[in-house]
Design a protein around this motif. Sequence first.
Motif, PDB file in Angstrom:
ATOM      1  N   GLU A  31       1.211  -1.551   0.101  1.00 38.61           N
ATOM      2  CA  GLU A  31       0.001   0.117   0.204  1.00 38.61           C
ATOM      3  C   GLU A  31       1.246   1.341  -0.144  1.00 38.61           C
ATOM      4  O   GLU A  31       0.257   2.402  -1.066  1.00 38.61           O
ATOM      5  N   THR A  34       2.270   1.471  -3.475  1.00 39.26           N
ATOM      6  CA  THR A  34       0.728   2.250  -3.736  1.00 39.26           C
ATOM      7  C   THR A  34       0.686   3.941  -4.125  1.00 39.26           C
ATOM      8  O   THR A  34       0.397   4.187  -4.562  1.00 39.26           O
ATOM      9  N   LEU A  35       0.275   4.185  -2.770  1.00 34.99           N
ATOM     10  CA  LEU A  35      -0.055   5.448  -1.848  1.00 34.99           C
ATOM     11  C   LEU A  35       1.837   6.089  -3.608  1.00 34.99           C
ATOM     12  O   LEU A  35       1.450   7.547  -3.373  1.00 34.99           O
ATOM     13  N   LYS A  37       3.826   5.714  -6.000  1.00 31.40           N
ATOM     14  CA  LYS A  37       2.812   5.669  -7.722  1.00 31.40           C
ATOM     15  C   LYS A  37       1.824   7.164  -7.492  1.00 31.40           C
ATOM     16  O   LYS A  37       2.560   7.582  -8.772  1.00 31.40           O
ATOM     17  N   GLN A  38       0.850   7.586  -6.939  1.00 32.52           N
ATOM     18  CA  GLN A  38       0.328   8.417  -6.824  1.00 32.52           C
ATOM     19  C   GLN A  38       0.358  10.093  -6.996  1.00 32.52           C
ATOM     20  O   GLN A  38      -0.327  10.883  -6.534  1.00 32.52           O
ATOM     21  N   MET A  39       1.397   9.507  -5.536  1.00 35.08           N
ATOM     22  CA  MET A  39       1.615  10.901  -4.855  1.00 35.08           C
ATOM     23  C   MET A  39       2.395  12.164  -5.964  1.00 35.08           C
ATOM     24  O   MET A  39       2.881  11.510  -6.733  1.00 35.08           O
ATOM     25  N   SER A  40       2.236  13.093  -5.710  1.00 36.33           N
ATOM     26  CA  SER A  40       2.831  14.275  -6.708  1.00 36.33           C
ATOM     27  C   SER A  40       4.750  14.797  -6.307  1.00 36.33           C
ATOM     28  O   SER A  40       4.114  14.356  -4.346  1.00 36.33           O
ATOM     29  N   HIS A  43       3.148  16.705  -3.263  1.00 36.77           N
ATOM     30  CA  HIS A  43       2.755  15.839  -1.779  1.00 36.77           C
ATOM     31  C   HIS A  43       3.947  15.403  -1.075  1.00 36.77           C
ATOM     32  O   HIS A  43       4.030  15.333   0.179  1.00 36.77           O
ATOM     33  N   THR A  44       4.993  15.004  -1.681  1.00 38.74           N
ATOM     34  CA  THR A  44       6.244  14.867  -0.959  1.00 38.74           C
ATOM     35  C   THR A  44       6.761  15.694  -0.031  1.00 38.74           C
ATOM     36  O   THR A  44       7.048  15.595   0.759  1.00 38.74           O
ATOM     37  N   GLU A 115      11.517   7.049 -13.188  1.00 39.96           N
ATOM     38  CA  GLU A 115      10.016   7.114 -12.413  1.00 39.96           C
ATOM     39  C   GLU A 115      11.066   5.769 -11.169  1.00 39.96           C
ATOM     40  O   GLU A 115       9.489   6.364 -10.227  1.00 39.96           O
ATOM     41  N   ILE A 119       9.304   7.165  -7.450  1.00 39.19           N
ATOM     42  CA  ILE A 119       8.358   6.700  -7.184  1.00 39.19           C
ATOM     43  C   ILE A 119       8.866   6.245  -5.372  1.00 39.19           C
ATOM     44  O   ILE A 119       8.746   6.347  -4.298  1.00 39.19           O
ATOM     45  N   ARG A 122       9.650   8.824  -2.559  1.00 29.13           N
ATOM     46  CA  ARG A 122       8.764   9.267  -3.032  1.00 29.13           C
ATOM     47  C   ARG A 122       8.133   8.314  -1.153  1.00 29.13           C
ATOM     48  O   ARG A 122       7.183   8.215  -0.643  1.00 29.13           O
TER      49      ARG A 122
END
Length: 142
Positions: A31, A34-35, A37-40, A43-44, A115, A119, A122
């Motif tokens: 999780e 996965t989180l 991967k979705q963060m900008s 957000h980081t 990439e 990730i 992040r």
Amino acid sequence: MARDPRYRLADTAQQVVGGFLLAGPFVVTEEVWTLAKQMSWFHTAVTVAIVFAIGYGALYEADDDRDPDREAEVAGVPVRFVSLMAVSFGSVAVLALTLTAPTTFLTDPDLTTTERAGITVRAVSVGAIFSVVGAATADSVF
């Protein structure tokens, strides 16, 4: 009981124990990846700021015996705080790479090396939220 305000290598050792202890479960949790991967990057940055705030608060605001103005500094920042941040992010990064978490959780063949690295950074920032709690607690308690 007032503690000796001087920073010692043993303080970092205590931080490492606490940091690794709480970081471990989050490094190997799908999780979190996965989180990540979705963060900008925004957000980081906010996540990193949260880690810094938790660390500073735990070391200096929650503990009346510790004064950042009386501690040794590096570029105006207390050495103990620098150590805490290095341990908080470093323990997560070391565990992630040692346990091959990026390879395990980032299996999409379309992801470039850049990439994957992004990730991973992040995911490390997410894990550091928990690692800093363990590291700061161990430093304050022991």
